[in-house]
Scaffold this motif. Structure first.
Motif, PDB file in Angstrom:
ATOM      1  N   ILE A  73       0.831  -1.215   0.000  1.00  0.00           N
ATOM      2  CA  ILE A  73       0.000   0.000   0.000  1.00  0.00           C
ATOM      3  C   ILE A  73       0.864   1.264   0.000  1.00  0.00           C
ATOM      4  CG2 ILE A  73      -1.980  -1.123   1.097  1.00  0.00           C
ATOM      5  CD1 ILE A  73      -1.089   0.327   3.736  1.00  0.00           C
ATOM      6  N   GLY A  74       2.176   1.084  -0.214  1.00  0.00           N
ATOM      7  CA  GLY A  74       3.014   2.256  -0.424  1.00  0.00           C
ATOM      8  C   GLY A  74       3.922   2.661   0.724  1.00  0.00           C
ATOM      9  N   TYR A  75       3.978   1.842   1.792  1.00  0.00           N
ATOM     10  CA  TYR A  75       4.848   2.171   2.927  1.00  0.00           C
ATOM     11  C   TYR A  75       6.037   1.209   2.911  1.00  0.00           C
ATOM     12  CZ  TYR A  75       1.019   5.114   4.511  1.00  0.00           C
ATOM     13  OH  TYR A  75       0.047   6.083   4.581  1.00  0.00           O
ATOM     14  N   HIS A  76       7.192   1.719   2.551  1.00  0.00           N
ATOM     15  CA  HIS A  76       8.355   0.859   2.311  1.00  0.00           C
ATOM     16  C   HIS A  76       9.266   0.730   3.529  1.00  0.00           C
ATOM     17  CE1 HIS A  76       7.478   0.365  -1.966  1.00  0.00           C
ATOM     18  NE2 HIS A  76       7.033   1.607  -1.906  1.00  0.00           N
ATOM     19  N   LYS A  77       9.000   1.522   4.559  1.00  0.00           N
ATOM     20  CA  LYS A  77       9.735   1.376   5.818  1.00  0.00           C
ATOM     21  C   LYS A  77       8.751   0.987   6.905  1.00  0.00           C
ATOM     22  CE  LYS A  77      13.813   4.343   5.342  1.00  0.00           C
ATOM     23  NZ  LYS A  77      14.552   5.494   5.937  1.00  0.00           N
ATOM     24  N   LEU A  78       9.099  -0.056   7.650  1.00  0.00           N
ATOM     25  CA  LEU A  78       8.232  -0.521   8.723  1.00  0.00           C
ATOM     26  C   LEU A  78       9.078  -0.741   9.970  1.00  0.00           C
ATOM     27  CD1 LEU A  78       5.176  -1.130   8.896  1.00  0.00           C
ATOM     28  CD2 LEU A  78       5.735  -3.550   8.682  1.00  0.00           C
ATOM     29  N   TYR A  79       8.609  -0.217  11.075  1.00  0.00           N
ATOM     30  CA  TYR A  79       9.322  -0.342  12.349  1.00  0.00           C
ATOM     31  C   TYR A  79       8.450  -1.112  13.331  1.00  0.00           C
ATOM     32  CZ  TYR A  79      12.346   3.333  10.486  1.00  0.00           C
ATOM     33  OH  TYR A  79      13.202   4.072   9.707  1.00  0.00           O
ATOM     34  N   PHE A  80       9.062  -2.044  14.039  1.00  0.00           N
ATOM     35  CA  PHE A  80       8.371  -2.826  15.062  1.00  0.00           C
ATOM     36  C   PHE A  80       8.875  -2.313  16.417  1.00  0.00           C
ATOM     37  CE2 PHE A  80       8.130  -5.194  11.203  1.00  0.00           C
ATOM     38  CZ  PHE A  80       6.930  -5.881  11.243  1.00  0.00           C
ATOM     39  N   ASN A  81       8.148  -1.350  16.958  1.00  0.00           N
ATOM     40  CA  ASN A  81       8.564  -0.652  18.178  1.00  0.00           C
ATOM     41  C   ASN A  81       7.996  -1.372  19.396  1.00  0.00           C
ATOM     42  OD1 ASN A  81       9.564   1.948  16.678  1.00  0.00           O
ATOM     43  ND2 ASN A  81       7.464   1.648  15.940  1.00  0.00           N
ATOM     44  N   VAL A  82       8.831  -2.110  20.104  1.00  0.00           N
ATOM     45  CA  VAL A  82       8.384  -2.856  21.286  1.00  0.00           C
ATOM     46  C   VAL A  82       8.596  -1.984  22.521  1.00  0.00           C
ATOM     47  CG1 VAL A  82       8.682  -4.927  22.677  1.00  0.00           C
ATOM     48  CG2 VAL A  82       8.921  -5.057  20.180  1.00  0.00           C
ATOM     49  N   LEU A  83       7.486  -1.696  23.221  1.00  0.00           N
ATOM     50  CA  LEU A  83       7.532  -0.798  24.370  1.00  0.00           C
ATOM     51  C   LEU A  83       6.893  -1.459  25.578  1.00  0.00           C
ATOM     52  CD1 LEU A  83       6.393   2.502  22.577  1.00  0.00           C
ATOM     53  CD2 LEU A  83       8.741   1.765  23.045  1.00  0.00           C
ATOM     54  N   ASN A  84       7.425  -1.150  26.757  1.00  0.00           N
ATOM     55  CA  ASN A  84       6.878  -1.642  28.031  1.00  0.00           C
ATOM     56  C   ASN A  84       6.166  -0.496  28.734  1.00  0.00           C
ATOM     57  OD1 ASN A  84       8.034  -4.309  27.841  1.00  0.00           O
ATOM     58  ND2 ASN A  84      10.008  -3.378  28.297  1.00  0.00           N
ATOM     59  N   ALA A  85       4.896  -0.694  29.052  1.00  0.00           N
ATOM     60  CA  ALA A  85       4.094   0.376  29.648  1.00  0.00           C
ATOM     61  C   ALA A  85       4.668   0.863  30.970  1.00  0.00           C
ATOM     62  CB  ALA A  85       2.653  -0.102  29.846  1.00  0.00           C
ATOM     63  N   GLU A  86       5.264  -0.058  31.752  1.00  0.00           N
ATOM     64  CA  GLU A  86       5.792   0.317  33.059  1.00  0.00           C
ATOM     65  C   GLU A  86       6.975   1.273  32.960  1.00  0.00           C
ATOM     66  OE1 GLU A  86       7.348  -3.933  32.163  1.00  0.00           O
ATOM     67  OE2 GLU A  86       5.555  -2.701  31.753  1.00  0.00           O
ATOM     68  N   ASP A  87       7.610   1.334  31.782  1.00  0.00           N
ATOM     69  CA  ASP A  87       8.708   2.282  31.576  1.00  0.00           C
ATOM     70  C   ASP A  87       8.217   3.716  31.447  1.00  0.00           C
ATOM     71  OD1 ASP A  87      10.607   0.270  31.627  1.00  0.00           O
ATOM     72  OD2 ASP A  87      10.640   0.012  29.443  1.00  0.00           O
ATOM     73  N   TYR A  88       6.896   3.878  31.361  1.00  0.00           N
ATOM     74  CA  TYR A  88       6.310   5.209  31.186  1.00  0.00           C
ATOM     75  C   TYR A  88       5.344   5.526  32.322  1.00  0.00           C
ATOM     76  CZ  TYR A  88       8.585   4.445  26.804  1.00  0.00           C
ATOM     77  OH  TYR A  88       9.549   4.174  25.866  1.00  0.00           O
ATOM     78  N   SER A  89       5.665   4.995  33.507  1.00  0.00           N
ATOM     79  CA  SER A  89       4.926   5.263  34.749  1.00  0.00           C
ATOM     80  C   SER A  89       3.526   4.666  34.765  1.00  0.00           C
ATOM     81  CB  SER A  89       4.847   6.776  35.033  1.00  0.00           C
ATOM     82  OG  SER A  89       6.139   7.326  35.148  1.00  0.00           O
ATOM     83  N   ASN A  90       3.328   3.568  34.041  1.00  0.00           N
ATOM     84  CA  ASN A  90       2.055   2.868  34.165  1.00  0.00           C
ATOM     85  C   ASN A  90       2.118   1.930  35.360  1.00  0.00           C
ATOM     86  OD1 ASN A  90      -0.599   2.376  32.883  1.00  0.00           O
ATOM     87  ND2 ASN A  90       0.123   0.268  32.820  1.00  0.00           N
ATOM     88  N   PRO A  91       1.035   1.828  36.143  1.00  0.00           N
ATOM     89  CA  PRO A  91       1.070   1.003  37.364  1.00  0.00           C
ATOM     90  C   PRO A  91       1.005  -0.503  37.112  1.00  0.00           C
ATOM     91  CG  PRO A  91      -0.609   2.732  37.498  1.00  0.00           C
ATOM     92  CD  PRO A  91      -0.175   2.651  36.068  1.00  0.00           C
ATOM     93  N   SER A  92       0.814  -0.928  35.877  1.00  0.00           N
ATOM     94  CA  SER A  92       0.802  -2.362  35.566  1.00  0.00           C
ATOM     95  C   SER A  92       1.712  -2.629  34.375  1.00  0.00           C
ATOM     96  CB  SER A  92      -0.627  -2.850  35.254  1.00  0.00           C
ATOM     97  OG  SER A  92      -1.162  -2.164  34.146  1.00  0.00           O
ATOM     98  N   ARG A  93       2.210  -3.859  34.321  1.00  0.00           N
ATOM     99  CA  ARG A  93       3.137  -4.229  33.249  1.00  0.00           C
ATOM    100  C   ARG A  93       2.369  -4.507  31.962  1.00  0.00           C
ATOM    101  NH1 ARG A  93       7.917  -4.801  35.594  1.00  0.00           N
ATOM    102  NH2 ARG A  93       7.946  -5.218  37.849  1.00  0.00           N
ATOM    103  N   ARG A  94       2.965  -4.168  30.857  1.00  0.00           N
ATOM    104  CA  ARG A  94       2.343  -4.478  29.563  1.00  0.00           C
ATOM    105  C   ARG A  94       3.399  -4.286  28.483  1.00  0.00           C
ATOM    106  NH1 ARG A  94      -3.059  -4.713  29.269  1.00  0.00           N
ATOM    107  NH2 ARG A  94      -4.094  -4.888  27.264  1.00  0.00           N
ATOM    108  N   ARG A  95       3.705  -5.336  27.773  1.00  0.00           N
ATOM    109  CA  ARG A  95       4.691  -5.285  26.689  1.00  0.00           C
ATOM    110  C   ARG A  95       3.939  -5.401  25.364  1.00  0.00           C
ATOM    111  NH1 ARG A  95      10.159  -5.894  26.218  1.00  0.00           N
ATOM    112  NH2 ARG A  95      11.033  -7.020  24.428  1.00  0.00           N
ATOM    113  N   ARG A  96       4.048  -4.392  24.544  1.00  0.00           N
ATOM    114  CA  ARG A  96       3.315  -4.362  23.288  1.00  0.00           C
ATOM    115  C   ARG A  96       4.216  -3.867  22.161  1.00  0.00           C
ATOM    116  NH1 ARG A  96       0.540  -7.200  25.718  1.00  0.00           N
ATOM    117  NH2 ARG A  96      -1.718  -7.094  26.102  1.00  0.00           N
TER     118      ARG A  96
END
Length: 322
Positions: free
Chosen positions: A149-172
């Motif tokens: 569909i025309g997007y030739h660069k794709l990034y898979f950004n894995v982030l952990n919610a707890e690294d951003y002051s979230n009170p529960s863990r979540r890796r997405r």
């Protein structure tokens, strides 16, 4: 005054992903799509600006988008296609990872996210899912689909919610055409911090009704349950998944799932919907609609607010440069 970036929200759910963008004051949602009416009601009640379509994504075509958006060129599309086809917590997921995307009817919904991104051609798109969506050739398959569909660069950004002051863990993983690396927070928010000041269940706070009562057999076991321990386990695709965990007040909570319930750290009862919402960073004025189980599910299926906010602030600067 800064220009507000218009965005479309697909598989919008209760609006957790969108709220982090909306509350910054830098973004304006113009269209949200979800086929689950209670979640759509929740979204519209809390984020009144956009048109909210209660529609199967497969039925959303170019005329539908044109009817809502007119000639507006939307610079941003976000969304969270169902993770059930990919997650290891699902014991019935397809054995072949590629079939999770192309054969599983729910997995195919990810392709419809890509289709609509292709129709709207935003400057930036962000698709949230579980990291297992990158397994066994899926990463390459998604790269091909977005390239189509025309997007030739794709990034898979894995982030952990707890690294951003979230009170529960979540890796997405946040799959995007831009690299997303928000600066991490130094503040660790524990369960006791998130639940501080909560009035007893049944008070005036929304979604803070007394939780479902446990059977006397479970109550006897819960009374002996130590912090961090689970009362029951259910079988996932890649191992046992704990449930009814007695929260450790001085730690970050485990991942909040739509199907998960937590035991209060100090009381022999389940958390209320509002208490679980606090573990996902939702403000107390954010009201959830539908039945009680539907409310729990909306909380557990959302993108945590602190993580969404961090992404929104980071991506805003990128959008200004594109």
């Amino acid at each position: 005054m800064r220009h507000k970036v218009e965005f479309v929200d697909l598989f919008s759910g209760a609006g957790g992903f969108a709220w982090g963008f909306y509350e910054t004051g830098l973004y304006k949602p113009v269209l949200a799509v979800d086929n689950f009416k209670p979640a759509a009601l929740t979204y519209k009640a809390n984020i009144p600006d956009p048109v909210v379509l209660v529609e199967d994504i497969k039925d959303v075509d170019y005329p539908t988008l044109k009817n809502v958006l007119g000639d507006l060129e939307v610079p941003l599309v976000i969304g969270s296609p169902p993770c059930e086809p990919f997650t290891g917590a699902n014991p019935r997921r397809e054995r072949d990872p590629i079939n999770r995307l192309y054969v599983d009817p729910q997995g195919q919904l990810t392709l419809h996210f890509i289709r609509i991104v292709g129709l709207l051609k935003p400057r930036v798109f962000i698709m949230e899912n579980v990291p297992a969506i990158m397994e066994g050739g899926l990463r390459e398959a998604l790269t091909r689909e977005f390239k189509r569909i025309g997007y030739h660069k794709l990034y898979f950004n894995v982030l952990n919610a707890e690294d951003y002051s979230n009170p529960s863990r979540r890796r997405r993983v946040f799959i995007s055409n831009v690299e997303i690396k928000p600066p991490k927070s130094n503040e660790k928010v524990r369960v006791i911090d998130a639940l501080r000041g909560m009035p007893p269940p049944g008070s005036s706070l929304p979604n803070h009704d007394p939780p479902p009562e446990l059977s006397w057999r479970k109550l006897k076991k819960v009374a002996k349950l130590k912090h961090g321990k689970a009362l029951i386990y259910f079988q996932g695709a890649v191992g046992e998944i704990p449930n009814l965990i007695r929260l450790d007040p001085y730690e970050i909570a485990p991942t909040v799932l739509g199907s998960s319930r937590f035991i209060h750290p100090f009381e022999n009862r389940l958390l209320t919907v509002r208490e679980q919402a606090r573990l996902m960073g939702f403000p107390d004025h954010f009201v959830f609609y539908g039945g009680r189980d539907e409310q729990y599910n909306q909380v557990g299926e959302a993108v945590p607010i602190p993580l969404s906010r961090a992404i929104a602030l980071f991506v805003y600067d990128i959008l200004r440069e594109l």
